[in-house]
Enzyme design. Structure first.
Site, PDB file in Angstrom:
ATOM      1  N   GLN A  78      29.543 -10.017 -12.137  1.00 52.73           N
ATOM      2  CA  GLN A  78      29.887 -11.130 -10.720  1.00 52.73           C
ATOM      3  C   GLN A  78      30.876 -12.023 -11.612  1.00 52.73           C
ATOM      4  O   GLN A  78      30.614 -13.074 -11.942  1.00 52.73           O
ATOM      5  CB  GLN A  78      28.414 -11.963 -10.686  1.00 52.73           C
ATOM      6  CG  GLN A  78      28.699 -12.699  -9.438  1.00 52.73           C
ATOM      7  CD  GLN A  78      27.431 -13.423  -8.916  1.00 52.73           C
ATOM      8  OE1 GLN A  78      26.365 -13.137  -9.428  1.00 52.73           O
ATOM      9  NE2 GLN A  78      27.582 -14.206  -8.103  1.00 52.73           N
ATOM     10  N   PHE A  79      32.072 -11.667 -11.009  1.00 54.61           N
ATOM     11  CA  PHE A  79      33.290 -12.544 -11.583  1.00 54.61           C
ATOM     12  C   PHE A  79      33.284 -13.870 -10.711  1.00 54.61           C
ATOM     13  O   PHE A  79      34.106 -14.665 -11.291  1.00 54.61           O
ATOM     14  CB  PHE A  79      34.546 -12.036 -11.070  1.00 54.61           C
ATOM     15  CG  PHE A  79      35.194 -11.762  -9.665  1.00 54.61           C
ATOM     16  CD1 PHE A  79      36.072 -13.010  -9.337  1.00 54.61           C
ATOM     17  CD2 PHE A  79      34.478 -11.193  -8.735  1.00 54.61           C
ATOM     18  CE1 PHE A  79      36.494 -13.074  -8.091  1.00 54.61           C
ATOM     19  CE2 PHE A  79      35.037 -11.078  -7.486  1.00 54.61           C
ATOM     20  CZ  PHE A  79      36.066 -12.048  -7.093  1.00 54.61           C
ATOM     21  N   THR A  80      32.518 -14.263  -9.783  1.00 54.98           N
ATOM     22  CA  THR A  80      32.518 -15.357  -9.078  1.00 54.98           C
ATOM     23  C   THR A  80      31.588 -16.412  -9.839  1.00 54.98           C
ATOM     24  O   THR A  80      31.924 -17.564  -9.815  1.00 54.98           O
ATOM     25  CB  THR A  80      31.633 -15.430  -7.782  1.00 54.98           C
ATOM     26  OG1 THR A  80      30.338 -14.903  -7.833  1.00 54.98           O
ATOM     27  CG2 THR A  80      32.776 -14.497  -6.948  1.00 54.98           C
TER      28      THR A  80
END
Length: 147
Positions: A78-80
């Site tokens: 989850q790059f967010t």
């Protein structure tokens, strides 16, 4: 690396209408590699999460690890988690590049598995739907930048 850990009684990831990863009792781990992260951060984070005592003991105190309870881990990229939120539109320039992020995500998953936890995964870079039953609720944020 950053991680958001949730203690769950069940969780699964759906990609293109199919379940690609699923667990029962255990940990849902959202993970993001940051610029400059290496296997050192992956090693620290995997050990920290596997040994984190957030499951109830017989006295209903958080005193047992995922290994102690025989739980599993569903690990989802989850790059967010790298979001910079100074303005109203988040930026993600502090996240590792996609190639490096994927490499460290896979390294992290391998390390968690090597520490005795059954691992299921999402699909790196895919549009995923994650469904979970948070047990507690218990959600914990970890960032290797703080070590």
């Amino acid at each position: 690396m950053r991680a958001l850990i949730q203690r769950v009684s069940s969780a699964h990831v759906i990609v293109d209408g199919a379940i690609v990863g699923e667990i029962g009792n255990g940990l849902l781990v959202f993970v993001c590699a940051m610029k400059g992260d290496t296997e050192k951060e992956s090693e620290w984070l995997s050990r920290k999460i596997v040994n984190l005592r957030i499951f109830r003991d017989d006295a209903h105190r958080m005193n047992r690890s995922v290994v102690d309870v025989g739980g599993s881990a569903l690990i989802v990229s989850q790059f967010t988690l790298a979001a910079e939120t100074k303005g109203n539109r988040p930026g993600f320039s502090t996240a590792a590049s996609p190639d490096e992020g994927k490499r460290l995500y896979l390294d992290f998953s391998t390390k968690v598995s090597a520490l005795g936890v059954a691992v299921a995964n999402g699909v790196f870079g895919a549009d995923m739907r994650v469904e979970l039953v948070n047990d507690g609720p218990v959600s914990i944020w970890l960032d290797t930048a703080s070590i």
